[in-house]
Design a protein around this motif. Structure first.
Motif, mmCIF file in Angstrom:
data_model
loop_
_atom_site.group_PDB
_atom_site.id
_atom_site.type_symbol
_atom_site.label_atom_id
_atom_site.label_comp_id
_atom_site.label_asym_id
_atom_site.label_seq_id
_atom_site.Cartn_x
_atom_site.Cartn_y
_atom_site.Cartn_z
ATOM 1 N N THR A 32 -5.668 6.636 -1.267
ATOM 2 C CA THR A 32 -6.477 6.882 -2.456
ATOM 3 C C THR A 32 -7.824 6.171 -2.463
ATOM 4 O O THR A 32 -8.638 6.419 -3.352
ATOM 5 N N GLY A 33 -8.088 5.313 -1.506
ATOM 6 C CA GLY A 33 -9.286 4.492 -1.549
ATOM 7 C C GLY A 33 -10.475 5.054 -0.805
ATOM 8 O O GLY A 33 -10.625 6.266 -0.636
ATOM 9 N N SER A 34 -11.315 4.143 -0.327
ATOM 10 C CA SER A 34 -12.594 4.514 0.274
ATOM 11 C C SER A 34 -12.458 5.156 1.645
ATOM 12 O O SER A 34 -13.450 5.631 2.204
ATOM 13 N N ARG A 35 -11.262 5.170 2.201
ATOM 14 C CA ARG A 35 -11.003 5.896 3.454
ATOM 15 C C ARG A 35 -10.029 7.051 3.232
ATOM 16 O O ARG A 35 -9.476 7.591 4.181
ATOM 17 N N GLN A 79 -2.134 1.743 -13.315
ATOM 18 C CA GLN A 79 -0.759 1.984 -13.760
ATOM 19 C C GLN A 79 0.127 2.406 -12.600
ATOM 20 O O GLN A 79 1.308 2.050 -12.537
ATOM 21 N N ALA A 80 -0.437 3.158 -11.671
ATOM 22 C CA ALA A 80 0.330 3.592 -10.506
ATOM 23 C C ALA A 80 0.868 2.401 -9.730
ATOM 24 O O ALA A 80 2.044 2.367 -9.325
ATOM 25 N N PHE A 81 0.033 1.411 -9.524
ATOM 26 C CA PHE A 81 0.462 0.243 -8.763
ATOM 27 C C PHE A 81 1.409 -0.641 -9.577
ATOM 28 O O PHE A 81 2.326 -1.256 -9.019
ATOM 29 N N GLU A 82 1.226 -0.676 -10.899
ATOM 30 C CA GLU A 82 2.186 -1.374 -11.748
ATOM 31 C C GLU A 82 3.579 -0.760 -11.622
ATOM 32 O O GLU A 82 4.589 -1.477 -11.554
ATOM 33 N N LEU A 83 3.636 0.563 -11.630
ATOM 34 C CA LEU A 83 4.926 1.247 -11.524
ATOM 35 C C LEU A 83 5.640 0.896 -10.215
ATOM 36 O O LEU A 83 6.842 0.610 -10.208
ATOM 37 N N LEU A 84 4.896 0.920 -9.130
ATOM 38 C CA LEU A 84 5.508 0.603 -7.837
ATOM 39 C C LEU A 84 5.917 -0.862 -7.752
ATOM 40 O O LEU A 84 6.993 -1.189 -7.245
ATOM 41 N N ALA A 96 6.182 8.908 -10.150
ATOM 42 C CA ALA A 96 5.332 8.691 -11.316
ATOM 43 C C ALA A 96 4.004 8.063 -10.909
ATOM 44 O O ALA A 96 2.943 8.411 -11.458
ATOM 45 N N ALA A 97 4.035 7.146 -9.956
ATOM 46 C CA ALA A 97 2.807 6.503 -9.479
ATOM 47 C C ALA A 97 1.856 7.540 -8.885
ATOM 48 O O ALA A 97 0.640 7.532 -9.160
ATOM 49 N N LEU A 98 2.375 8.445 -8.088
ATOM 50 C CA LEU A 98 1.544 9.472 -7.471
ATOM 51 C C LEU A 98 0.958 10.420 -8.512
ATOM 52 O O LEU A 98 -0.205 10.832 -8.412
ATOM 53 N N GLU A 99 1.734 10.759 -9.533
ATOM 54 C CA GLU A 99 1.201 11.637 -10.578
ATOM 55 C C GLU A 99 0.118 10.921 -11.394
ATOM 56 O O GLU A 99 -0.862 11.546 -11.809
ATOM 57 N N CYS A 100 0.271 9.616 -11.609
ATOM 58 C CA CYS A 100 -0.768 8.854 -12.302
ATOM 59 C C CYS A 100 -2.065 8.847 -11.493
ATOM 60 O O CYS A 100 -3.163 9.012 -12.054
ATOM 61 N N ILE A 101 -1.955 8.658 -10.189
ATOM 62 C CA ILE A 101 -3.146 8.701 -9.340
ATOM 63 C C ILE A 101 -3.799 10.072 -9.400
ATOM 64 O O ILE A 101 -5.026 10.200 -9.515
ATOM 65 N N HIS A 132 -11.901 18.079 2.940
ATOM 66 C CA HIS A 132 -10.779 18.512 2.120
ATOM 67 C C HIS A 132 -9.473 17.820 2.512
ATOM 68 O O HIS A 132 -8.596 17.651 1.659
ATOM 69 N N ARG A 133 -9.342 17.432 3.753
ATOM 70 C CA ARG A 133 -8.154 16.653 4.133
ATOM 71 C C ARG A 133 -8.134 15.327 3.390
ATOM 72 O O ARG A 133 -7.067 14.796 3.084
ATOM 73 N N LEU A 134 -9.321 14.795 3.100
ATOM 74 C CA LEU A 134 -9.407 13.548 2.343
ATOM 75 C C LEU A 134 -9.320 13.801 0.845
ATOM 76 O O LEU A 134 -8.505 13.192 0.142
ATOM 77 N N LYS A 135 -10.125 14.709 0.336
ATOM 78 C CA LYS A 135 -10.212 14.909 -1.109
ATOM 79 C C LYS A 135 -8.908 15.426 -1.711
ATOM 80 O O LYS A 135 -8.459 14.946 -2.765
ATOM 81 N N THR A 136 -8.317 16.404 -1.092
ATOM 82 C CA THR A 136 -7.111 17.042 -1.630
ATOM 83 C C THR A 136 -5.867 16.727 -0.811
ATOM 84 O O THR A 136 -4.820 16.376 -1.357
ATOM 85 N N GLY A 137 -5.988 16.833 0.500
ATOM 86 C CA GLY A 137 -4.812 16.775 1.355
ATOM 87 C C GLY A 137 -4.179 15.414 1.485
ATOM 88 O O GLY A 137 -2.955 15.294 1.626
ATOM 89 N N VAL A 138 -4.975 14.346 1.404
ATOM 90 C CA VAL A 138 -4.428 13.032 1.728
ATOM 91 C C VAL A 138 -3.382 12.580 0.700
ATOM 92 O O VAL A 138 -2.399 11.925 1.054
ATOM 93 N N LEU A 139 -3.561 12.906 -0.581
ATOM 94 C CA LEU A 139 -2.573 12.500 -1.584
ATOM 95 C C LEU A 139 -1.309 13.345 -1.474
ATOM 96 O O LEU A 139 -0.199 12.846 -1.695
#
Length: 304
Positions: free
Chosen positions: A158-161, A132-137, A83-88, A187-194
């Motif tokens: 999900t952050g600046s790196r 909310q993602a971090f609240e869930l975890l 759920a946390a990942l889907e919220c992100i 794209h490894r950062l924008k899409t792939g990292v999550l």
């Protein structure tokens, strides 16, 4: 419903539906008690997080955790993480669609969040889904050491790196000529990292060893980039009605893509290479990896 080249097989469809139901239930519970006076904020959060979607990232959590479970798999162990990942993911899409970003009016066949609720409420909904993602975890009942590890993985991804850095690079790349060597890290950062974090966090929940986690990472990096390559192909080849968002949006913004650099045939060849890399990465894993292989198939064959 008959299966097509763009549809997952029956076993995977059932898995995707089951994992989607679990994660949607968990998110709905988390957003069920709106703060007084902020009801429209919660409406926007639910609109974004519970609307139509593939729920791919939660599915990866459950699928990767199951591979490494030596006892009966308990999906409840994964619910908060999924759920946390889907919220992100939902937060990232809200912000990605904003006028200051990609300025999209359509997402998943519906008005984007800022069109439906106004720009200010959409920004706040994205902010709230991120926290909310971090609240869930944090509220999960996992062992503290594992919970900390999951939190570190999610924050780094999900952050600046991670994802936000990828979005910044993407915005800075409009109307610029990028090489393949420059496009891939973006794209490894924008899409792939999550996507990668989803697989890794699932493997952590399944108590994977460090060596096993390395194999999962190779698999997830390949499917994460494959997801973006297929997106680039679909942006050119699919209809708006199927995509659920405007066709050709990237080309209209003069954004560099795999298709603009390689052509459709070259992008498809890249996609197949990444698909094979993902399947090869599964070979050393000891558990049943059929669902992970089917997820890789689905990513490269999907029609939207």
């Amino acid at each position: 419903m008959p299966s097509t080249a763009a549809d997952p097989p029956a076993a995977l469809r059932a898995w995707l539906q089951c994992s989607a139901t679990r994660v949607e239930t968990r998110i709905r519970e988390a957003l069920s008690l709106p703060t007084a006076g902020a009801e429209s904020l919660f409406d926007a959060m639910r609109y974004a997080a519970l609307g139509p979607g593939k729920r791919l990232r939660p599915a990866l959590v459950y699928a990767c955790a199951q591979v490494f479970c030596t006892e009966a798999f308990n999906p409840a162990r994964c619910d908060a993480t999924a759920a946390a990942l889907e919220c992100i993911h939902a937060y990232s899409l809200i912000h990605d669609d904003l006028p200051a970003m990609d300025d999209d009016d359509l997402r998943r066949g519906r008005p984007t969040c800022h069109i439906a609720f106004g720009e200010a409420t959409a920004i706040l909904a994205g902010d709230a889904l991120q926290t909310q993602a971090f609240e869930l975890l944090l509220a999960d009942t996992l062992a503290p050491a594992l919970k900390l590890r999951l939190l570190q993985e999610l924050a780094a991804a999900t952050g600046s790196r991670g994802m936000v850095a990828g979005q910044a690079i993407d915005l800075n790349s409009v109307d610029k000529a990028l090489s393949l060597d420059q496009l891939e890290p973006m794209h490894r950062l924008k899409t792939g990292v999550l996507i990668c974090a989803s697989a890794r966090m699932g493997a952590m929940l399944g108590s994977a060893s460090e060596k096993q986690l390395e194999a999962v990472t190779l698999y997830a990096r390949a499917i994460g980039l494959a997801f973006q390559v297929q997106d680039d192909i679909l942006d050119i080849t699919a209809d708006t009605a199927v995509l659920g968002k405007p066709r050709g949006a990237d080309a209209l913004r003069n954004k560099p893509t795999y298709v603009s650099l390689l052509g459709v045939d070259g992008a498809r060849a890249k996609l197949q290479s990444l698909h094979q890399q993902a399947l090869d990465a599964l070979n050393p894993l000891p558990g049943d990896t059929r669902l992970l292989a089917q997820l890789a198939d689905y990513i490269v064959q999907r029609s939207h």
